[in-house]
Design a protein around this motif. Structure first.
Motif, PDB file in Angstrom:
ATOM      1  N   LEU A  56       0.827  -1.205   0.000  1.00 52.16           N
ATOM      2  CA  LEU A  56       0.000   0.000   0.000  1.00 52.16           C
ATOM      3  C   LEU A  56       0.865   1.260   0.000  1.00 52.16           C
ATOM      4  N   LEU A  57       1.945   1.242   0.789  1.00 52.83           N
ATOM      5  CA  LEU A  57       2.849   2.377   0.822  1.00 52.83           C
ATOM      6  C   LEU A  57       3.493   2.593  -0.543  1.00 52.83           C
ATOM      7  N   TYR A  58       3.942   1.512  -1.162  1.00 49.66           N
ATOM      8  CA  TYR A  58       4.563   1.594  -2.490  1.00 49.66           C
ATOM      9  C   TYR A  58       3.576   2.167  -3.494  1.00 49.66           C
ATOM     10  N   ALA A  59       2.356   1.626  -3.504  1.00 52.31           N
ATOM     11  CA  ALA A  59       1.347   2.077  -4.456  1.00 52.31           C
ATOM     12  C   ALA A  59       0.969   3.541  -4.215  1.00 52.31           C
ATOM     13  N   LEU A 115      12.986  -1.138   3.009  1.00 55.95           N
ATOM     14  CA  LEU A 115      13.488  -0.765   4.332  1.00 55.95           C
ATOM     15  C   LEU A 115      12.347  -0.611   5.330  1.00 55.95           C
ATOM     16  N   PHE A 116      11.252   0.001   4.886  1.00 50.85           N
ATOM     17  CA  PHE A 116      10.074   0.094   5.749  1.00 50.85           C
ATOM     18  C   PHE A 116       9.609  -1.302   6.170  1.00 50.85           C
ATOM     19  N   PHE A 144      12.691  11.776  -0.122  1.00 52.72           N
ATOM     20  CA  PHE A 144      13.247  12.395   1.077  1.00 52.72           C
ATOM     21  C   PHE A 144      12.326  12.186   2.266  1.00 52.72           C
ATOM     22  N   GLY A 145      11.022  12.304   2.059  1.00 50.94           N
ATOM     23  CA  GLY A 145      10.080  12.065   3.143  1.00 50.94           C
ATOM     24  C   GLY A 145      10.153  10.645   3.662  1.00 50.94           C
ATOM     25  N   CYS A 146      10.232   9.681   2.745  1.00 51.74           N
ATOM     26  CA  CYS A 146      10.323   8.275   3.157  1.00 51.74           C
ATOM     27  C   CYS A 146      11.609   8.004   3.928  1.00 51.74           C
ATOM     28  N   TYR A 147      12.727   8.474   3.387  1.00 50.58           N
ATOM     29  CA  TYR A 147      14.009   8.221   4.044  1.00 50.58           C
ATOM     30  C   TYR A 147      14.137   8.988   5.352  1.00 50.58           C
ATOM     31  N   ALA A 148      13.562  10.200   5.424  1.00 51.59           N
ATOM     32  CA  ALA A 148      13.598  10.949   6.678  1.00 51.59           C
ATOM     33  C   ALA A 148      12.825  10.212   7.768  1.00 51.59           C
ATOM     34  N   ALA A 149      11.685   9.628   7.407  1.00 48.52           N
ATOM     35  CA  ALA A 149      10.920   8.840   8.379  1.00 48.52           C
ATOM     36  C   ALA A 149      11.734   7.646   8.854  1.00 48.52           C
ATOM     37  N   LEU A 150      12.418   6.980   7.938  1.00 42.49           N
ATOM     38  CA  LEU A 150      13.262   5.840   8.305  1.00 42.49           C
ATOM     39  C   LEU A 150      14.415   6.274   9.204  1.00 42.49           C
ATOM     40  N   PHE A 151      14.984   7.437   8.906  1.00 38.71           N
ATOM     41  CA  PHE A 151      16.087   7.957   9.727  1.00 38.71           C
ATOM     42  C   PHE A 151      15.616   8.213  11.160  1.00 38.71           C
ATOM     43  N   LEU A 152      14.453   8.843  11.312  1.00 41.41           N
ATOM     44  CA  LEU A 152      13.922   9.119  12.643  1.00 41.41           C
ATOM     45  C   LEU A 152      13.536   7.830  13.372  1.00 41.41           C
ATOM     46  N   MET A 153      12.968   6.877  12.641  1.00 39.20           N
ATOM     47  CA  MET A 153      12.616   5.595  13.248  1.00 39.20           C
ATOM     48  C   MET A 153      13.855   4.884  13.780  1.00 39.20           C
ATOM     49  N   MET A 191       6.142  11.830   6.136  1.00 41.41           N
ATOM     50  CA  MET A 191       5.102  11.931   5.123  1.00 41.41           C
ATOM     51  C   MET A 191       4.639  13.373   4.922  1.00 41.41           C
ATOM     52  N   SER A 192       4.794  14.225   5.934  1.00 38.79           N
ATOM     53  CA  SER A 192       4.438  15.633   5.739  1.00 38.79           C
ATOM     54  C   SER A 192       5.321  16.262   4.665  1.00 38.79           C
ATOM     55  N   TRP A 193       6.583  15.834   4.628  1.00 42.99           N
ATOM     56  CA  TRP A 193       7.492  16.328   3.589  1.00 42.99           C
ATOM     57  C   TRP A 193       7.149  15.697   2.236  1.00 42.99           C
ATOM     58  N   ALA A 194       6.858  14.407   2.241  1.00 42.84           N
ATOM     59  CA  ALA A 194       6.584  13.703   0.985  1.00 42.84           C
ATOM     60  C   ALA A 194       5.303  14.193   0.320  1.00 42.84           C
ATOM     61  N   LEU A 195       4.321  14.640   1.101  1.00 43.64           N
ATOM     62  CA  LEU A 195       3.023  14.992   0.545  1.00 43.64           C
ATOM     63  C   LEU A 195       2.893  16.470   0.196  1.00 43.64           C
ATOM     64  N   THR A 196       3.477  17.352   1.005  1.00 47.18           N
ATOM     65  CA  THR A 196       3.145  18.771   0.929  1.00 47.18           C
ATOM     66  C   THR A 196       3.490  19.402  -0.410  1.00 47.18           C
ATOM     67  N   THR A 197       4.766  19.400  -0.780  1.00 42.58           N
ATOM     68  CA  THR A 197       5.174  20.096  -2.003  1.00 42.58           C
ATOM     69  C   THR A 197       4.554  19.505  -3.264  1.00 42.58           C
ATOM     70  N   PRO A 198       4.561  18.172  -3.455  1.00 44.43           N
ATOM     71  CA  PRO A 198       3.910  17.644  -4.663  1.00 44.43           C
ATOM     72  C   PRO A 198       2.437  18.023  -4.786  1.00 44.43           C
ATOM     73  N   LEU A 199       1.688  17.943  -3.691  1.00 44.55           N
ATOM     74  CA  LEU A 199       0.263  18.259  -3.769  1.00 44.55           C
ATOM     75  C   LEU A 199       0.027  19.751  -3.989  1.00 44.55           C
ATOM     76  N   LEU A 200       0.814  20.606  -3.324  1.00 36.92           N
ATOM     77  CA  LEU A 200       0.647  22.041  -3.527  1.00 36.92           C
ATOM     78  C   LEU A 200       1.006  22.442  -4.951  1.00 36.92           C
ATOM     79  N   MET A 201       2.057  21.837  -5.502  1.00 35.29           N
ATOM     80  CA  MET A 201       2.410  22.113  -6.892  1.00 35.29           C
ATOM     81  C   MET A 201       1.304  21.660  -7.830  1.00 35.29           C
ATOM     82  N   TYR A 202       0.656  20.575  -7.486  1.00 34.63           N
ATOM     83  CA  TYR A 202      -0.438  20.048  -8.307  1.00 34.63           C
ATOM     84  C   TYR A 202      -1.638  21.004  -8.296  1.00 34.63           C
TER      85      TYR A 202
END
Length: 250
Positions: free
Chosen positions: A2-5, A36-37, A89-98, A61-72
């Protein structure tokens, strides 16, 4: 899956002018963070939206979602958008924090590690918040001209201009919201840190440690420069260097 899709559909739905090679590249780029997730989830025995990972996952996910959706949602005529760097970057940042949380949870000086995790989350969410504010004011994401103005004008004058545009009640509301967001993350993580046992298996410790170290090097050196905001910041730096007098450049 689901995350991939979801990430792939976000890329496909918010990009313009993709061809087969773009789509194929996006599919390949999404495989490593998704795997990795999956590994993190299997080792911890918790889902990504469990209390263990909730704030870290939502921060990324806040990073992964915000700019693409606002640009859209911007008006027509916007340039071709390649949001994959922001999504990755959003995905990897979440992994880094985890990884950081899992490695430090249950150890001595727990309060210090908890504070560091909260600060990292707050810093990561600052740019998406600024993007939303800028979009609310001007109907676009932060542009190179905005960054150029921020870097060339006195900070006090720029802040006053933004506060005047927003209105002081809105500014105070944003400040209070951001403060309580950090307070909530700190308190929420406090319970997790106290209750979470340390990793027992050496293999689990090694996997989390390698994930933490690799991302600590990879994010600032490679991926972060490709995101929308920092790419615009880099372009602004080049313009400022070109406009700088020869004597100052030397």
């Amino acid at each position: 899956m689901l995350l991939y899709a979801s990430c792939f559909l976000l890329y496909y739905g918010t990009s313009t002018g993709q061809d087969v090679s773009d789509v194929s590249l996006a599919m390949r780029q999404l495989i490593p963070p998704t795997l990795l997730f999956y590994v993190v989830q299997q080792i911890s025995g918790k889902t990504l939206l469990s209390r263990l990972w909730l704030t870290q996952f939502l921060t990324g996910m806040s990073w992964a979602l915000t700019t693409p959706l606002l640009m859209y949602f911007q008006h027509e005529g916007t340039p071709k958008l390649d949001p994959m760097a922001d999504i990755l970057f959003g995905c990897y940042a979440a992994l880094f924090l985890m990884s950081a949380q899992q490695l430090t949870a249950g150890r001595r000086h727990c309060r210090l590690f908890q504070s560091c995790t909260t600060i990292l989350s707050q810093l990561l969410m600052l740019i998406p918040l600024c993007q939303v504010i800028h979009f609310f004011l001007y109907g676009t994401c932060i542009t190179e001209q905005t960054i150029f103005t921020f870097r060339t004008e006195p900070l006090g004058m720029y802040v006053q201009q933004v506060c005047t545009s927003l209105g002081w009640p809105m500014v105070m509301g944003i400040v209070v919201f951001y403060y309580f967001l950090g307070y909530f993350i700190f308190k929420f993580n406090a319970r997790i840190f106290i209750s979470l046992p340390t990793l027992k298996r050496n293999a689990s410790v090694l996997i989390f440690f390698l994930t933490f170290v690799i991302l600590a090097v990879y994010l600032p050196k490679n991926l972060i420069h490709q995101t929308y905001f920092f790419r615009a910041w880099h372009q602004t730096t080049k313009v400022m260097e070109q406009q700088m007098p020869a004597g100052e450049n030397r």
